[in-house]
Design a protein around this motif. Structure first.
Motif, PDB file in Angstrom:
ATOM      1  N   VAL B  11       0.472  -1.616   0.012  1.00 53.33           N
ATOM      2  CA  VAL B  11       0.063   0.052  -0.098  1.00 53.33           C
ATOM      3  C   VAL B  11       0.665   1.038  -0.158  1.00 53.33           C
ATOM      4  N   SER B  12       0.606   2.074  -0.704  1.00 55.75           N
ATOM      5  CA  SER B  12       1.470   3.670  -0.675  1.00 55.75           C
ATOM      6  C   SER B  12       0.901   4.155  -0.641  1.00 55.75           C
ATOM      7  N   LEU B  13       1.009   5.854  -0.752  1.00 57.51           N
ATOM      8  CA  LEU B  13       0.591   7.086  -1.150  1.00 57.51           C
ATOM      9  C   LEU B  13      -0.013   7.097  -2.596  1.00 57.51           C
ATOM     10  N   LYS B  14      -1.384   8.005  -3.201  1.00 53.68           N
ATOM     11  CA  LYS B  14      -0.846   8.065  -4.221  1.00 53.68           C
ATOM     12  C   LYS B  14       0.168   8.903  -4.856  1.00 53.68           C
ATOM     13  N   LYS B  15       0.290   9.060  -5.649  1.00 51.47           N
ATOM     14  CA  LYS B  15       1.364  10.035  -5.864  1.00 51.47           C
ATOM     15  C   LYS B  15       0.829  12.168  -6.102  1.00 51.47           C
ATOM     16  N   SER B  16       0.064  11.826  -6.212  1.00 56.60           N
ATOM     17  CA  SER B  16      -0.358  13.259  -5.878  1.00 56.60           C
ATOM     18  C   SER B  16      -0.626  13.914  -4.011  1.00 56.60           C
ATOM     19  N   VAL B  17      -0.322  12.758  -3.729  1.00 53.90           N
ATOM     20  CA  VAL B  17      -0.476  12.971  -1.697  1.00 53.90           C
ATOM     21  C   VAL B  17       1.100  13.359  -1.399  1.00 53.90           C
ATOM     22  N   LEU B  18       0.983  14.493  -0.706  1.00 58.65           N
ATOM     23  CA  LEU B  18       2.682  14.597   0.064  1.00 58.65           C
ATOM     24  C   LEU B  18       3.030  13.499   0.554  1.00 58.65           C
ATOM     25  N   ASP B  19       4.019  13.294   0.766  1.00 60.18           N
ATOM     26  CA  ASP B  19       4.146  12.552   1.682  1.00 60.18           C
ATOM     27  C   ASP B  19       5.425  12.089   2.943  1.00 60.18           C
ATOM     28  N   PRO B  20       5.202  13.230   4.086  1.00 64.40           N
ATOM     29  CA  PRO B  20       6.114  13.564   4.694  1.00 64.40           C
ATOM     30  C   PRO B  20       7.267  13.307   5.100  1.00 64.40           C
ATOM     31  N   GLN B  21       6.656  12.122   6.160  1.00 64.41           N
ATOM     32  CA  GLN B  21       7.687  10.556   6.074  1.00 64.41           C
ATOM     33  C   GLN B  21       8.566  10.871   5.451  1.00 64.41           C
ATOM     34  N   GLY B  22       8.737  10.432   4.062  1.00 63.84           N
ATOM     35  CA  GLY B  22       8.942  10.142   2.936  1.00 63.84           C
ATOM     36  C   GLY B  22      10.203  11.076   2.912  1.00 63.84           C
TER      37      GLY B  22
END
Lengths: 85, 85
Positions: B11-22
């Motif tokens: 499961v990964s965040l959608k490309k359009s969603v910001l990923d602060p952890q990453g």
């Protein structure tokens, strides 16, 4: 020309380590009526985009180094890497 | 005879969603001197063990159903499933 490369790192708890989060998910799924599940274990998953300045073998080495030294806690976790084609 | 089967859900965040952890991991890796990284995104990874009562196709369907209905938040996440051979 540099093309960026994707690498994937999968970190999971060692088999011998209890995974309460996985157990909770398993319990919830059973209660919700999903059948045929024996066990659920949860891990982490990292998608690294490399800028293409490295060759394929160097990239593999670098990603493994990052996975081993930073992304994994060697006491309780193990990892697996793969490079996208 | 029933043999258990492994299935993996990523499961990964959608490309359009910001990923602060990453982003944080990326920043930390850069500060630690690892080179060649363009982006890091973090996701979740589930290892499901099926009890073997289901055929391969049924298992695939069931795992996809679990991934879609329970393990993924469709607003911000996307998933990928695979069955081990």
């Amino acid at each position: 020309m540099k093309t960026s490369m994707k690498a994937y790192v999968y970190v999971s708890l060692k088999k011998s380590v209890l995974d309460p989060q996985g157990k909770t998910i398993h319990g919830a799924l059973k209660k919700m009526g999903y059948k045929g599940l024996e066990e659920v274990r949860q891990g982490k998953y990292f998608e690294l985009t490399l800028d293409g300045g490295l060759g394929r073998e160097e990239a593999q080495t670098e990603v493994e180094r990052i996975a081993r030294e930073v992304l994994t806690n060697p006491v309780i976790e193990e990892f697996r890497c793969s490079l996208a084609d």
